[in-house]
Every structure is written in C-alpha cells, then in structure tokens.
Write a protein that holds these residues in place. Structure first.
Motif, short mmCIF file in Angstrom:
data_model
loop_
_atom_site.label_atom_id
_atom_site.label_comp_id
_atom_site.label_asym_id
_atom_site.label_seq_id
_atom_site.Cartn_x
_atom_site.Cartn_y
_atom_site.Cartn_z
N PRO A 120 -31.51 -45.15 -7.47
CA PRO A 120 -32.78 -44.44 -7.67
C PRO A 120 -32.93 -43.83 -9.07
O PRO A 120 -34.02 -43.86 -9.64
CB PRO A 120 -32.76 -43.34 -6.61
CG PRO A 120 -31.61 -43.59 -5.74
CD PRO A 120 -30.75 -44.62 -6.36
N GLU A 121 -31.86 -43.27 -9.62
CA GLU A 121 -31.95 -42.66 -10.95
C GLU A 121 -32.29 -43.71 -12.01
O GLU A 121 -33.15 -43.50 -12.87
CB GLU A 121 -30.63 -41.98 -11.30
CG GLU A 121 -30.63 -41.31 -12.66
CD GLU A 121 -29.28 -40.72 -13.02
OE1 GLU A 121 -29.24 -39.95 -13.98
OE2 GLU A 121 -28.28 -41.03 -12.35
N PHE A 122 -31.62 -44.84 -11.94
CA PHE A 122 -31.87 -45.93 -12.89
C PHE A 122 -33.29 -46.45 -12.72
O PHE A 122 -34.00 -46.68 -13.71
CB PHE A 122 -30.86 -47.06 -12.65
CG PHE A 122 -30.96 -48.18 -13.64
CD1 PHE A 122 -30.20 -48.17 -14.79
CD2 PHE A 122 -31.81 -49.25 -13.43
CE1 PHE A 122 -30.29 -49.19 -15.71
CE2 PHE A 122 -31.92 -50.27 -14.34
CZ PHE A 122 -31.14 -50.25 -15.49
N ARG A 123 -33.71 -46.64 -11.48
CA ARG A 123 -35.05 -47.14 -11.19
C ARG A 123 -36.12 -46.21 -11.76
O ARG A 123 -37.10 -46.65 -12.36
CB ARG A 123 -35.23 -47.31 -9.68
CG ARG A 123 -36.13 -48.42 -9.28
CD ARG A 123 -36.20 -48.66 -7.78
NE ARG A 123 -35.78 -47.61 -6.89
CZ ARG A 123 -34.70 -47.67 -6.10
NH1 ARG A 123 -33.93 -48.73 -6.12
NH2 ARG A 123 -34.39 -46.68 -5.31
N LEU A 145 -36.11 -43.14 -23.44
CA LEU A 145 -35.55 -44.45 -23.77
C LEU A 145 -34.05 -44.38 -24.01
O LEU A 145 -33.30 -45.23 -23.53
CB LEU A 145 -36.25 -45.05 -24.99
CG LEU A 145 -35.79 -46.44 -25.39
CD1 LEU A 145 -36.15 -47.46 -24.31
CD2 LEU A 145 -36.39 -46.85 -26.72
N SER A 146 -33.58 -43.36 -24.72
CA SER A 146 -32.14 -43.26 -24.97
C SER A 146 -31.38 -42.99 -23.68
O SER A 146 -30.29 -43.52 -23.47
CB SER A 146 -31.85 -42.20 -26.02
OG SER A 146 -32.30 -40.94 -25.60
N SER A 147 -31.94 -42.17 -22.79
CA SER A 147 -31.29 -41.94 -21.49
C SER A 147 -31.20 -43.24 -20.69
O SER A 147 -30.18 -43.53 -20.07
CB SER A 147 -32.07 -40.91 -20.68
OG SER A 147 -32.09 -39.69 -21.34
N PHE A 148 -32.27 -44.02 -20.73
CA PHE A 148 -32.27 -45.30 -20.03
C PHE A 148 -31.22 -46.25 -20.61
O PHE A 148 -30.47 -46.89 -19.86
CB PHE A 148 -33.65 -45.95 -20.10
CG PHE A 148 -33.68 -47.35 -19.58
CD1 PHE A 148 -33.57 -47.60 -18.22
CD2 PHE A 148 -33.79 -48.43 -20.44
CE1 PHE A 148 -33.57 -48.91 -17.73
CE2 PHE A 148 -33.80 -49.73 -19.97
CZ PHE A 148 -33.69 -49.96 -18.61
#
Length: 134
Positions: free
Chosen positions: A22-25, A91-94
């Motif tokens: 879920p976090e990645f999504r 974006l950097s977190s992703f």
C-alpha cells in the motif's frame, strides 16, 4: 544495449512487486498525479505542447533542468516553485522505495568477483630457477 534491457526489466519487476504494498502504491500514484498535473498546468498556462509540458515536468522534478524551457508567466513561475518543493520530495521518496524492491541477486558478476578466492602462490619447489650464468 543489453544492459539497458536488463535495467528496464528490473525496473518493471520492481514496480510490479512494489505495487503489492500500500505505501508503494500510494507513492506511485502520487508521482503519476504530480507529473500529470504539472503536464496539464504547463500545457494550459504556458501554452506548450503536451510532450514539451511532460518533458519539462520530468526534468524539473528530477533536477536535471537543461534550461531549454522555462516558465514565462508569473503564475507559471510561482507554480514551478511550489511544484519543485512538493514534487521533489514525493519523487525522491518513491525512488528510494523503488530501490528497496529491486531484487538482490547473489549470483551477479560483482558478487562473484568479490567472493572469488585468490589463487594461491605456486610452490617455490615447482618453479624452475634459471641457472646462474656468472
């Protein structure tokens, strides 16, 4: 060229595996929405083509910034400031989370070279010595 295909394959696999969490999504869809929102804004306000708007959105958030495009309106400049501050963090977190979903392959060339045993030195008895010519 094969390295590019291997990279793309690993990237797609990482995204596929990450989308199960879920976090990645949530971060994935946030990045998609931020890029689409920036693309739409630059297309409408600055009057750029869809491709130029998407291109500017990507190079801005990845901090590449070639300088071939820049907002000309005051609204565009203000939006870009907010867009960079918010979008860069998302974006950097992703990208950091995506790196965690890359498979760790212990049989990679680097790990094989790293773990390779060094060859023992040959026995001195087996080495033929050259006779002294003095």
């Amino acid at each position: 060229m094969p390295a590019l295909f291997i990279f793309l394959l690993r990237l797609i696999r990482g995204i596929r595996d990450g989308l199960k969490e879920p976090e990645f999504r949530g971060l994935f869809w946030s990045v998609v929405l931020i890029l689409l929102g920036g693309t739409w804004f630059y297309h409408r306000v600055e009057g750029w083509s869809w491709l130029d708007s998407f291109y500017f959105s990507v190079i801005t958030l990845t901090t590449v910034g070639y300088g071939d495009f820049s907002p000309q309106t005051a609204v565009g400049k203000i939006f870009t400031i907010v867009y960079i501050i918010l979008g860069l963090g998302v974006l950097s977190s992703f990208l950091l989370l995506l790196a965690n979903y890359q498979p760790t392959n212990s049989s990679s060339l680097f790990s094989r070279l790293k773990n390779r045993r060094k060859r023992p030195l040959p026995d001195s008895d087996l080495i033929e010595k050259e006779p002294d010519t003095d």
